[in-house]
Motif scaffolding. Structure first.
Motif, PDB file in Angstrom:
ATOM      1  N   ASN A   1       7.539   1.263   5.327  1.00  0.00           N
ATOM      2  CA  ASN A   1       6.574   0.190   5.123  1.00  0.00           C
ATOM      3  C   ASN A   1       5.152   0.671   5.435  1.00  0.00           C
ATOM      4  OD1 ASN A   1       6.864  -3.331   6.069  1.00  0.00           O
ATOM      5  ND2 ASN A   1       6.368  -2.404   4.161  1.00  0.00           N
TER       6      ASN A   1
ATOM      7  N   ALA B   1      -3.709   1.214   0.507  1.00  0.00           N
ATOM      8  CA  ALA B   1      -5.078   1.284   1.038  1.00  0.00           C
ATOM      9  C   ALA B   1      -5.821   2.463   0.419  1.00  0.00           C
ATOM     10  CB  ALA B   1      -5.041   1.403   2.558  1.00  0.00           C
TER      11      ALA B   1
ATOM     12  N   VAL C   1      -3.742  -4.624  10.131  1.00  0.00           N
ATOM     13  CA  VAL C   1      -2.299  -4.723  10.358  1.00  0.00           C
ATOM     14  C   VAL C   1      -2.079  -4.805  11.865  1.00  0.00           C
ATOM     15  CG1 VAL C   1      -0.066  -3.625  10.003  1.00  0.00           C
ATOM     16  CG2 VAL C   1      -1.862  -3.280   8.326  1.00  0.00           C
TER      17      VAL C   1
ATOM     18  N   LEU D   1       4.769  -5.776   0.253  1.00  0.00           N
ATOM     19  CA  LEU D   1       3.657  -5.066  -0.402  1.00  0.00           C
ATOM     20  C   LEU D   1       3.144  -5.785  -1.639  1.00  0.00           C
ATOM     21  CD1 LEU D   1       5.469  -1.841   0.250  1.00  0.00           C
ATOM     22  CD2 LEU D   1       3.250  -2.405   1.214  1.00  0.00           C
TER      23      LEU D   1
ATOM     24  N   ILE E   1       0.570  -8.124  -0.547  1.00  0.00           N
ATOM     25  CA  ILE E   1      -0.725  -7.490  -0.256  1.00  0.00           C
ATOM     26  C   ILE E   1      -1.494  -7.276  -1.569  1.00  0.00           C
ATOM     27  CG2 ILE E   1      -1.810  -5.329   0.516  1.00  0.00           C
ATOM     28  CD1 ILE E   1      -0.070  -5.304   2.838  1.00  0.00           C
TER      29      ILE E   1
ATOM     30  N   GLN F   1       3.885   2.862   2.697  1.00  0.00           N
ATOM     31  CA  GLN F   1       3.501   2.090   1.500  1.00  0.00           C
ATOM     32  C   GLN F   1       2.145   1.395   1.697  1.00  0.00           C
ATOM     33  OE1 GLN F   1       7.134  -0.132   1.589  1.00  0.00           O
ATOM     34  NE2 GLN F   1       7.955   0.886  -0.213  1.00  0.00           N
ATOM     35  N   ILE F   2       1.921   0.907   2.904  1.00  0.00           N
ATOM     36  CA  ILE F   2       0.628   0.252   3.181  1.00  0.00           C
ATOM     37  C   ILE F   2      -0.503   1.283   3.055  1.00  0.00           C
ATOM     38  CG2 ILE F   2      -0.750  -0.925   4.953  1.00  0.00           C
ATOM     39  CD1 ILE F   2       2.032  -1.913   6.070  1.00  0.00           C
TER      40      ILE F   2
ATOM     41  N   LEU G   1      -8.208  -3.701   5.544  1.00  0.00           N
ATOM     42  CA  LEU G   1      -6.915  -4.371   5.710  1.00  0.00           C
ATOM     43  C   LEU G   1      -6.514  -4.226   7.173  1.00  0.00           C
ATOM     44  CD1 LEU G   1      -4.126  -5.461   4.543  1.00  0.00           C
ATOM     45  CD2 LEU G   1      -3.539  -3.085   4.205  1.00  0.00           C
TER      46      LEU G   1
ATOM     47  N   LEU H   1      -8.326   0.996   6.839  1.00  0.00           N
ATOM     48  CA  LEU H   1      -7.203   0.390   7.573  1.00  0.00           C
ATOM     49  C   LEU H   1      -7.588   0.163   9.033  1.00  0.00           C
ATOM     50  CD1 LEU H   1      -4.133   2.403   6.245  1.00  0.00           C
ATOM     51  CD2 LEU H   1      -4.401  -0.082   6.160  1.00  0.00           C
TER      52      LEU H   1
ATOM     53  N   TYR I   1      -3.097 -12.339   3.785  1.00  0.00           N
ATOM     54  CA  TYR I   1      -1.833 -11.999   3.115  1.00  0.00           C
ATOM     55  C   TYR I   1      -0.716 -12.548   4.010  1.00  0.00           C
ATOM     56  CZ  TYR I   1      -1.630  -7.919   6.289  1.00  0.00           C
ATOM     57  OH  TYR I   1      -1.608  -7.106   7.397  1.00  0.00           O
TER      58      TYR I   1
ATOM     59  N   LEU J   1       6.534  -7.273   6.138  1.00  0.00           N
ATOM     60  CA  LEU J   1       5.269  -7.209   5.405  1.00  0.00           C
ATOM     61  C   LEU J   1       5.586  -6.798   3.970  1.00  0.00           C
ATOM     62  CD1 LEU J   1       2.123  -5.521   6.889  1.00  0.00           C
ATOM     63  CD2 LEU J   1       2.578  -5.636   4.475  1.00  0.00           C
TER      64      LEU J   1
END
Ligand SMILES: Cc1ncc(COP(=O)(O)O)c(C=O)c1O
Length: 372
Positions: free
Chosen positions: A168, A176, A153, A131, A134, A171-172, A151, A183, A117, A129
């Protein structure tokens, strides 16, 4: 470290070591037993307890030493987790681009599928980043039949020098959780943070704050003695914490760790020192504070200096680093250079990188981003 490696010094230290250092070495040795012996395969329980205390203090949420694995640096930890996740050739692992090559190399080693991504680069906000990106990358990979399981990060980011906002990160985690993806939070630069507006938040803290609805979200968080102000990268020490991870997987990881018998003890002792530094009132605290402060200020100053120097170059834009040890400039090539590359059948950014390498010997700049 010197006292732990040569405990005879404790008997007759002279005035070489402050009193709290002597006391600390005795405590570490008590927790370890002889430093030349194997420890538990997850690492010494006394050090894992120190790590759990550090995480609890940092995040304000409990941490279980049984879910902490000490490793020979963050890299072997990442590799162990990826090895457990990539169980067949169709497993996809999402990774940021630009990235730190540990991820692409390990995915390739374990024969998984890299699912890139792309991070966004903007003059106003620096590296972020996105979303939607992603979701796009995930859906595209799933459409191709890839079994996307995790994922990764990197926060603060290598090589982008960005630091993720709390929003952020939330939201990630939401994505997920919704998509049943594990993660992996690489947080080795958690103390290399230079912008007051963008403090570091661990994924663990934000996940815990999101409450019981997210309790089943599986998260591996990595840290290391290699970065920060400690910077002892050659001594190889790191850890990872498993949060919300299925006990069966934790047990599998324990088996994988057992193959290596145990992480090296020098690295383990350094982890203990990193997570439990001298505190106000300790004899060694003033010197510790001064040295750590000097290193921090020097890194911050050099980062700003580099950004200023890059921004003085024609066609180069570089956002200030919010954290980590890197800046990642954007280079806009003049039309003449693009035409020359085309005439020679070369990719312009590769051509630039090779010219830079030949002219200066600088090799770390090979991921130049091309803009028109
Ligand atoms: C993002 C990131 N993760 C992991 C590592 C490797 O850390 P370690 O030396 O603890 O294996 C590095 C080293 O540069 C890094 O930048």
């Amino acid at each position: 470290m010197a006292l732990c490696m040569y405990p005879e010094l404790l008997k007759n230290p002279g005035n070489m070591f402050p009193s709290d250092v002597l006391e600390r070495a005795r405590k570490i040795l008590k927790g370890f037993g002889p430093v030349g012996a194997y420890t538990h395969s997850k690492g010494s329980l006394s050090v894992r307890r120190s790590v759990a205390d550090y995480i609890e203090e940092r995040d304000g949420f409990p941490s279980n030493p049984d879910h902490i694995f000490l490793t020979n640096g963050a890299s072997p930890g990442v590799q162990k987790v990826l090895q457990c996740l990539i169980q067949h050739k169709n497993v996809g692992i999402m990774l940021p681009i630009p990235q730190y090559p540990l991820y692409s190399a390990s995915i390739s080693l374990f024969q998984g599928i890299p699912v890139p991504y792309y991070l966004d680069e903007s003059r106003e906000t620096g590296w972020t980043l996105n979303l939607e990106e992603i979701t796009r990358a995930l859906q595209q990979a799933r459409k191709k039949g890839t079994d996307v399981r995790a994922l990764c990060v990197i926060n603060p980011g290598n090589p982008t020098g960005n630091c993720l906002s709390k929003k952020n990160i939330e939201q990630i985690i939401e994505i997920a959780h919704k998509e049943h993806i594990v993660l992996l939070a690489d947080e080795v630069y958690q103390t290399n943070v230079y912008s007051e507006e963008r403090p570091f938040f661990s994924f663990k803290k934000i996940l815990m704050e999101m409450g019981p609805d997210y309790a089943d979200q599986e998260l591996f968080s990595f840290h290391s003695i290699s970065k920060g102000m400690v910077g002892e990268c050659g001594l190889r020490g790191g850890y990872f914490e498993c949060q919300g991870v299925d006990q069966h997987i934790v047990d599998q990881l324990y088996k994988v760790a057992s193959v290596d018998l145990c992480p090296n003890n020098v690295g383990q002792i350094l982890i203990d020192m990193m997570v439990r530094p001298p505190v106000a009132g300790d004899a060694s605290y003033p010197l510790y504070k001064e040295e750590m402060g000097d290193i921090y200020e020097s890194l911050k100053r050099r980062s700003a200096k580099l950004v200023a120097a890059l921004n003085k170059l024609e066609g180069v834009f570089c956002a200030p680093a919010q954290g980590a040890l890197y800046v990642h400039p954007q280079i806009t090539f003049p039309p003449k250079m693009l035409a020359a590359a085309e005439a020679e059948g070369q990719v312009p950014d590769e051509m630039y990188a090779m010219a830079l390498l030949n002219a200066t010997g600088v090799v770390r700049c090979l991921c130049v981003r091309l803009t028109f």
